[in-house]
Structure formats: C-alpha cells, structure tokens
Design an enzyme around this catalytic site. Structure first.
Site, PDB file in Angstrom:
ATOM      1  N   CYS A 112      54.184   6.906  41.336  1.00  0.00           N
ATOM      2  CA  CYS A 112      53.790   7.539  40.069  1.00  0.00           C
ATOM      3  C   CYS A 112      53.961   9.056  40.086  1.00  0.00           C
ATOM      4  O   CYS A 112      53.929   9.696  39.039  1.00  0.00           O
ATOM      5  CB  CYS A 112      52.347   7.187  39.737  1.00  0.00           C
ATOM      6  SG  CYS A 112      52.038   5.428  39.867  1.00  0.00           S
ATOM      7  N   HIS A 251      49.230  11.620  34.966  1.00  0.00           N
ATOM      8  CA  HIS A 251      49.719  10.251  35.123  1.00  0.00           C
ATOM      9  C   HIS A 251      48.790   9.323  34.334  1.00  0.00           C
ATOM     10  O   HIS A 251      47.587   9.516  34.296  1.00  0.00           O
ATOM     11  CB  HIS A 251      49.733   9.857  36.595  1.00  0.00           C
ATOM     12  CG  HIS A 251      50.094   8.419  36.788  1.00  0.00           C
ATOM     13  ND1 HIS A 251      51.205   7.865  36.200  1.00  0.00           N
ATOM     14  CD2 HIS A 251      49.482   7.412  37.462  1.00  0.00           C
ATOM     15  CE1 HIS A 251      51.267   6.583  36.511  1.00  0.00           C
ATOM     16  NE2 HIS A 251      50.234   6.281  37.274  1.00  0.00           N
ATOM     17  N   ASN A 280      50.744   1.844  32.187  1.00  0.00           N
ATOM     18  CA  ASN A 280      51.143   2.645  33.346  1.00  0.00           C
ATOM     19  C   ASN A 280      52.625   2.387  33.639  1.00  0.00           C
ATOM     20  O   ASN A 280      53.005   1.272  33.963  1.00  0.00           O
ATOM     21  CB  ASN A 280      50.254   2.219  34.528  1.00  0.00           C
ATOM     22  CG  ASN A 280      50.591   2.951  35.819  1.00  0.00           C
ATOM     23  OD1 ASN A 280      51.596   3.649  35.917  1.00  0.00           O
ATOM     24  ND2 ASN A 280      49.731   2.782  36.810  1.00  0.00           N
TER      25      ASN A 280
END
Ligand code: UT7
Length: 325
Positions: A112, A251, A280
């Site tokens: 990420c 994030h 996500n």
C-alpha cells in the site's frame, strides 16, 4: 540544486461496481457491518483487465494532464502487488502499451506504500540529475488475489490505478519523505504461496494459499500509530508542523483508521477520503486519492500536502509536497 514536481495526474477505475449488497449474496455479511466497521460502500472490479491495462489508462490521462508525450518519459515506475507476471515487469508492459520508447522501466513491491515509495525514488532520481520526466503508477487488480469466500477480507479490496508524471524543476516541491519497513511482521498481511519460498503446486491451490491472508485486528492496532508517526517524521524533516498541513491524503484501508489518524494529528477537516467508493486498492489508493483531490480542487498552489501510507511488509511511507499544479 535540481528537484522534482508533479506536473500531471490521472486515474482509472474500472466501471464494474461491486456493492455491499452484492457481497451480502456471496458471503455471510451485511451492508451495515461493512459500512460501520470499514466505511466502504462499494468497490470497482477489473473483470478481465490486468494491472498494466489499468495502469495504461491512468498513465495516458496523467501524460495528457502534464502536456507530455510518452516519448518524453525517461523512466516508468509501477508499484503493484498484483503485477501482470513475475516478469517481465508491469512497468515494461506499460512502457510497451504507451510506446514510451525512451524510458527505462521497473516495478516496486511495497504494497500500500508503493506509490509513495515510487514517488520518492522518482524525486531522487530526477533530483540527482539522471532523469528529467518520470511516470509513477500505482495499479492493482486485487480482485485477482482476493479470497471470495473469506468475509473478513473480501469486503475490503478493490481494483484501480492512479498515475503521476514528475518533471525536473529548480523550485522546491517535494519537501521531504519518510519511508520505513518492519519485515518481522510480514505475516500480518501476505500471500503464502506462489513465490520461490512456496512455489505453486496443486496442493497450494487446493489449500487456497494464493490469496490474501490478513490479521486485520493486529494490523489495525499498529496502523494508526505508524501512520501518525510517518506523517510527523516527514513533516519534521521538512521543518513543518502538523498545523502547517493543508491536506492529508492517506492510504484508504479503513475509515476508522483514517479518522483516528486525523484525530490524533488534530486535522479532522483536512483529510481526503474516497474509500467509500473504491475500498482498499493498495498502491492505487493514495495515487487515486491524490488525483481526485487535485481534480476536485481540494488542493491549490502553495498548499502543503502530506501523503501518508501503510501496508503489508510491513511498510510505511509519507511524503510532504508543496503543491505546484
Ligand atoms: O491496506 C493494508 C492495511 N490494512 C489494514 O490496515 C486493515 C486493518 N484492519 C481492519 O481494517 C479491520 O481489522 C477489519 C475491517 C479488517 C476488521 O474489523 P474489526 O473491527 O477489527 O473486526 P474483527 O476482525 O475484530 O471481527 C469482529 C467480528 C468477528 O466476529 P466475532 O468473532 O466477534 O463473532 C468477525 O468474525 O466481525 C466478524 N466479521 C464480519 N461480520 C460480518 C469479520 N468480517 C465480517 C464481515 N461481515 N465482512
């Protein structure tokens, strides 16, 4: 002293939407659980497209925004945990797709935080004088590594790509970066099989070892502290304080994590969220969020923008930008 600035941004989200109500039909979950525990309402699914194909569309838009041609690029960096293949790199495939004949190309595996790792490499390679124009892309087809029978993970992830074009400048736009890692906690979020440690066999497929395994609770506990620390360290490296920040682009793993980071940093109304719409998307999350914040005019020239990421590895990365676009 040479430095780098972002001169173009682009994003691509595949059109197919997977809503929480759709997931209710696949696993034992509810829209209410997903919404309250994560903040996610829907995510995009790439269907038959690969990461390089999503990257291609985002990259073309970023180049157009930058007013540059593919041949102007000296380097392409793609961050992805869902590369098209082990090799050739997704960056090489993208180079071919956009016909960037003068560009070197390589991939980054930093989950990420991949987009922030990529931006930081690009900034330094430009600053060092080696390259002038660099394309950085975060692109993921997480639906290809999702266990669609595991309700604790399949509700979280989505597909998408975000791209940035950086060019050389004498002005200071990238003010600082802070990257970190803790490999001792790699088992909190990983895919067990498929690499050289456990090559793919019929058994690994039978045992479902090629999909994301996550200890969500344990990750949640460290995520807030790590993201808060990363942002603070990056700001202090730039001789700035939290109050100087105009926009945090974090994030997008969980709304509760982002809310807690915002509360701890006391910047509640200065945070960009998009996970309700996309879930996500690992390396693509921060890239897409930055692109959207720019397109929606949430940032203006001179603003201090902090990118703040955290993910499997463990890895984290934050960078501070003085906005120039
Ligand atoms: O991008 C990389 C970084 N990723 C992260 O940082 C993710 C961090 N972790 C999280 O975001 C959260 O831990 C999750 C969203 C993954 C899970 O939320 P949670 O509040 O930590 O839930 P939990 O894992 O503690 O589970 C609570 C309950 C459990 O039931 P019992 O054991 O209490 O009866 C789970 O089985 O919720 C259950 N549960 C679900 N129920 C309905 C787990 N997933 C679901 C689901 N629908 N989809």
């Amino acid at each position: 002293m040479k430095s780098a600035k972002i001169v173009g941004l682009g994003k691509y989200l595949p059109p197919k939407r997977l809503k929480n109500s759709d997931l209710e039909k696949i696993v034992d979950t509810t829209d209410q659980w997903i919404t309250t525990r994560t903040g996610i309402k829907e995510r995009r699914i790439a269907m038959d497209s690969s990461s390089s194909e999503l990257a291609h569309r985002a990259a073309k838009r970023a180049l157009k925004d930058a007013g540059l041609k593919a041949d102007d690029l000296d380097l392409i960096i793609v961050a992805s945990i869902t590369p098209d293949n082990f090799f050739p790199s997704t960056a090489c495939r993208l180079q071919n797709l956009i016909k960037a004949r003068n560009a070197a190309a390589f991939d980054i595996s930093a989950a990420c935080s991949g987009f922030v790792y990529g931006l930081t490499c690009a900034w330094q390679l430009i600053g060092g004088g080696l390259y002038k124009n660099v394309l950085v892309v975060g692109s993921e087809v997480l639906s290809s590594i999702t266990d669609w029978k595991d309700r604790s993970t399949c509700v979280l992830f989505g597909d998408g790509a975000g791209a940035a074009v950086l060019t050389q400048t004498n002005k200071k736009s990238f003010l600082s970066a802070h990257l970190g890692a803790d490999g001792s906690r790699g088992n909190l979020l990983h895919i067990p099989a498929g690499g050289s440690r456990m090559p793919a066999t019929c058994q690994t497929v039978d045992q479902n070892l090629h999909t994301i395994k996550m200890k969500g609770n344990e990750l949640f506990r460290v995520a807030v502290r790590i993201m808060v620390d990363a942002a603070k360290v990056a700001l202090s490296k730039a001789d700035l304080k939290t109050k100087d920040l105009d926009l945090l682009v974090p994030h997008q793993a969980n709304k509760r994590i982002i809310d807690a980071v915002a509360k701890t940093l006391k910047i509640k109304d200065k945070v960009y969220y998009n996970l309700a719409r996309y879930g996500n998307m690992s390396s693509a999350s921060c890239a897409v969020a930055l692109c959207e914040a720019y397109q929606k005019a949430k940032v203006k020239k001179g603003d201090i923008v902090v990118l703040d990421t955290f993910g499997g590895g463990l890895v984290w990365g934050s960078c501070v930008l003085k906005w120039t676009l």
